[in-house]
Design an enzyme around this catalytic site. Structure first.
Site, PDB file in Angstrom:
ATOM      1  N   TRP A  37      26.440  24.549  24.639  1.00 29.25           N
ATOM      2  CA  TRP A  37      25.498  23.837  23.766  1.00 29.25           C
ATOM      3  C   TRP A  37      24.338  24.743  23.361  1.00 29.25           C
ATOM      4  O   TRP A  37      24.061  24.960  22.173  1.00 29.25           O
ATOM      5  CB  TRP A  37      25.004  22.599  24.532  1.00 29.25           C
ATOM      6  CG  TRP A  37      24.232  21.590  23.748  1.00 29.25           C
ATOM      7  CD1 TRP A  37      24.125  21.505  22.402  1.00 29.25           C
ATOM      8  CD2 TRP A  37      23.494  20.492  24.296  1.00 29.25           C
ATOM      9  NE1 TRP A  37      23.359  20.419  22.071  1.00 29.25           N
ATOM     10  CE2 TRP A  37      22.961  19.785  23.211  1.00 29.25           C
ATOM     11  CE3 TRP A  37      23.233  20.042  25.599  1.00 29.25           C
ATOM     12  CZ2 TRP A  37      22.164  18.651  23.382  1.00 29.25           C
ATOM     13  CZ3 TRP A  37      22.455  18.916  25.774  1.00 29.25           C
ATOM     14  CH2 TRP A  37      21.932  18.225  24.667  1.00 29.25           C
TER      15      TRP A  37
ATOM     16  N   HIS B   9      26.875  33.539  33.705  1.00 30.06           N
ATOM     17  CA  HIS B   9      26.607  32.650  34.835  1.00 30.06           C
ATOM     18  C   HIS B   9      26.235  33.479  36.070  1.00 30.06           C
ATOM     19  O   HIS B   9      26.363  33.000  37.197  1.00 30.06           O
ATOM     20  CB  HIS B   9      27.832  31.800  35.155  1.00 30.06           C
ATOM     21  CG  HIS B   9      28.289  30.915  34.031  1.00 30.06           C
ATOM     22  ND1 HIS B   9      27.432  30.081  33.361  1.00 30.06           N
ATOM     23  CD2 HIS B   9      29.511  30.724  33.480  1.00 30.06           C
ATOM     24  CE1 HIS B   9      28.131  29.420  32.427  1.00 30.06           C
ATOM     25  NE2 HIS B   9      29.374  29.799  32.479  1.00 30.06           N
TER      26      HIS B   9
ATOM     27  N   PHE C 125      27.095  16.860  20.488  1.00 35.14           N
ATOM     28  CA  PHE C 125      28.322  16.822  21.279  1.00 35.14           C
ATOM     29  C   PHE C 125      29.526  16.481  20.392  1.00 35.14           C
ATOM     30  O   PHE C 125      30.553  17.154  20.436  1.00 35.14           O
ATOM     31  CB  PHE C 125      28.171  15.799  22.412  1.00 35.14           C
ATOM     32  CG  PHE C 125      29.394  15.687  23.278  1.00 35.14           C
ATOM     33  CD1 PHE C 125      29.689  16.655  24.221  1.00 35.14           C
ATOM     34  CD2 PHE C 125      30.264  14.623  23.133  1.00 35.14           C
ATOM     35  CE1 PHE C 125      30.827  16.573  25.007  1.00 35.14           C
ATOM     36  CE2 PHE C 125      31.405  14.527  23.908  1.00 35.14           C
ATOM     37  CZ  PHE C 125      31.688  15.499  24.855  1.00 35.14           C
TER      38      PHE C 125
ATOM     39  N   MET D 257      30.428  19.397  17.994  1.00 39.13           N
ATOM     40  CA  MET D 257      31.018  20.566  18.664  1.00 39.13           C
ATOM     41  C   MET D 257      32.403  20.221  19.203  1.00 39.13           C
ATOM     42  O   MET D 257      33.318  21.036  19.162  1.00 39.13           O
ATOM     43  CB  MET D 257      30.100  21.087  19.767  1.00 39.13           C
ATOM     44  CG  MET D 257      28.898  21.835  19.195  1.00 39.13           C
ATOM     45  SD  MET D 257      27.793  22.556  20.419  1.00 39.13           S
ATOM     46  CE  MET D 257      28.828  23.779  21.211  1.00 39.13           C
TER      47      MET D 257
ATOM     48  N   ARG E 266      33.749  17.262  27.469  1.00 36.23           N
ATOM     49  CA  ARG E 266      34.325  16.159  28.222  1.00 36.23           C
ATOM     50  C   ARG E 266      33.585  14.868  27.918  1.00 36.23           C
ATOM     51  O   ARG E 266      34.045  14.023  27.191  1.00 36.23           O
ATOM     52  CB  ARG E 266      34.297  16.503  29.727  1.00 36.23           C
ATOM     53  CG  ARG E 266      35.083  15.565  30.629  1.00 36.23           C
ATOM     54  CD  ARG E 266      34.859  15.928  32.088  1.00 36.23           C
ATOM     55  NE  ARG E 266      33.459  15.760  32.481  1.00 36.23           N
ATOM     56  CZ  ARG E 266      32.959  14.675  33.043  1.00 36.23           C
ATOM     57  NH1 ARG E 266      33.739  13.649  33.324  1.00 36.23           N
ATOM     58  NH2 ARG E 266      31.668  14.603  33.353  1.00 36.23           N
ATOM     59  N   LYS E 267      32.369  14.719  28.476  1.00 37.02           N
ATOM     60  CA  LYS E 267      31.604  13.490  28.250  1.00 37.02           C
ATOM     61  C   LYS E 267      30.260  13.768  27.592  1.00 37.02           C
ATOM     62  O   LYS E 267      29.783  13.017  26.766  1.00 37.02           O
ATOM     63  CB  LYS E 267      31.359  12.802  29.595  1.00 37.02           C
ATOM     64  CG  LYS E 267      32.316  11.656  29.863  1.00 37.02           C
ATOM     65  CD  LYS E 267      31.761  10.695  30.861  1.00 37.02           C
ATOM     66  CE  LYS E 267      32.505   9.381  30.776  1.00 37.02           C
ATOM     67  NZ  LYS E 267      32.200   8.527  31.916  1.00 37.02           N
TER      68      LYS E 267
END
Ligand code: A3P
Length: 286
Positions: A46, A91, A217, A220, A243-244
């Protein structure tokens, strides 16, 4: 109940090409690099997309994948070949960040956190669905202790988060913008405006709302979600990375016992941290 990861110098990384992970150490940072940093599943896709559009100064840009800018997943010569300004992401734990980034302190970092309970649920689904990478077949009840003890690629959320907080504190001249998945949800416009300011990008209200809309969301998921999908047992094809996209989905997954165990470990591990202020259950209960 294990997943496939790569041990490099005693640390757990995803099973990427070892040459690209090795490249993290020797990565050459440029003054105009922007690097999005987060523990996995904290909103990296995001924010990276937001940063990329802000740097481009327009939303009509060719679609590329976030992993094409992932320092540990791209071979050094490919990273070198990217034109400036580069929107990158990683990360990596603070102490594993490219040496140049920490010594030169030349590029800009965007550090995102997310409620670790939502991260755990999101990471479980990530590990379960990326079959070819992880070969993981465990259930949520088996995964939960694995996440808590950091037996996953990028290891412990607690150590990652403490490390970054301490690293930022100890290096006040590092150019870091700190934000959270929850703040981005709550006040997306304001957060994108702050990002633009941090990146030194002049952006009027119209452009800001364009970026907000383009990186929603649903947008994308529709534009990028088709690239990586997973077939559920009921045969439905679902995107893996989109996903959510909600705050608080952990409540649909954690049992009461898991929630209590989580709180206990969280309070022990995250004493007097920013993360404790943001994510302590004791805070939300009071
Ligand atoms: P969920 O699994 O809870 O849905 P990362 O990009 O660091 O891998 O994080 C992935 C998480 O961010 C996933 O969370 C994903 O759905 C969510 N996400 C991805 N794009 C998003 C967007 N544009 N807006 C909000 N959440 C998004």
């Amino acid at each position: 109940n294990t997943l496939k990861a790569l041990k490099y110098k005693g640390r757990l990384w995803p099973a990427f090409d070892p040459e690209s992970i090795k490249g993290v150490e020797t990565f050459k940072s440029r003054d105009d690099d922007v690097i999005v940093v987060a523990y996995p599943k904290s909103g990296t896709h995001w924010v990276w997309e937001m940063a990329r559009l802000l740097l481009a100064g327009k939303t009509d840009v060719p679609m590329i994948e976030k992993d094409d800018g992932m320092i540990e997943d791209v071979l050094p010569d490919k990273l070198e070949a990217q034109t400036s300004p580069r929107a990158l992401n990683t990360h990596a734990h603070f102490e594993l960040m490219p040496k140049e980034v920490l010594s030169k302190k030349n590029c800009k970092l965007i550090y995102i956190t997310r409620d670790p309970r939502d991260v755990a649920v999101s990471y479980y689904n990530h590990h379960r669905k990326l079959v070819e990478y992880y070969d993981y077949k465990g259930q949520w009840k088996d995964y939960f202790p694995m996440f808590l003890s950091g037996k996953v690629d990028y290891e412990s959320w607690f150590a990652f988060t403490r490390g970054w907080e301490q690293g930022i504190k100890d290096n006040p001249d590092l150019k870091v913008h700190v934000t959270s998945y929850e703040a981005l949800h709550e006040n997306t416009n304001e957060e994108v405006k702050n990002l633009a300011e941090f990146l030194g990008v002049s952006a009027d209200e119209a452009f800001i709302s364009e970026v907000v809309k383009k990186t929603s969301f649903d947008n994308m998921k529709a534009s990028k979600g088709k690239n990586e999908t997973y077939k559920e047992k009921d045969k439905s094809e679902v995107p893996i990375m989109y996903r959510k996209g909600k705050v608080g989905d952990w409540k649909n997954w954690f049992t009461v016992a898991q929630s209590e165990q989580f709180d206990e470990i969280f309070e022990q591990e995250m004493k007097e941290t920013r993360a404790q202020k943001l994510y302590s259950n004791q805070k939300t209960c009071s």
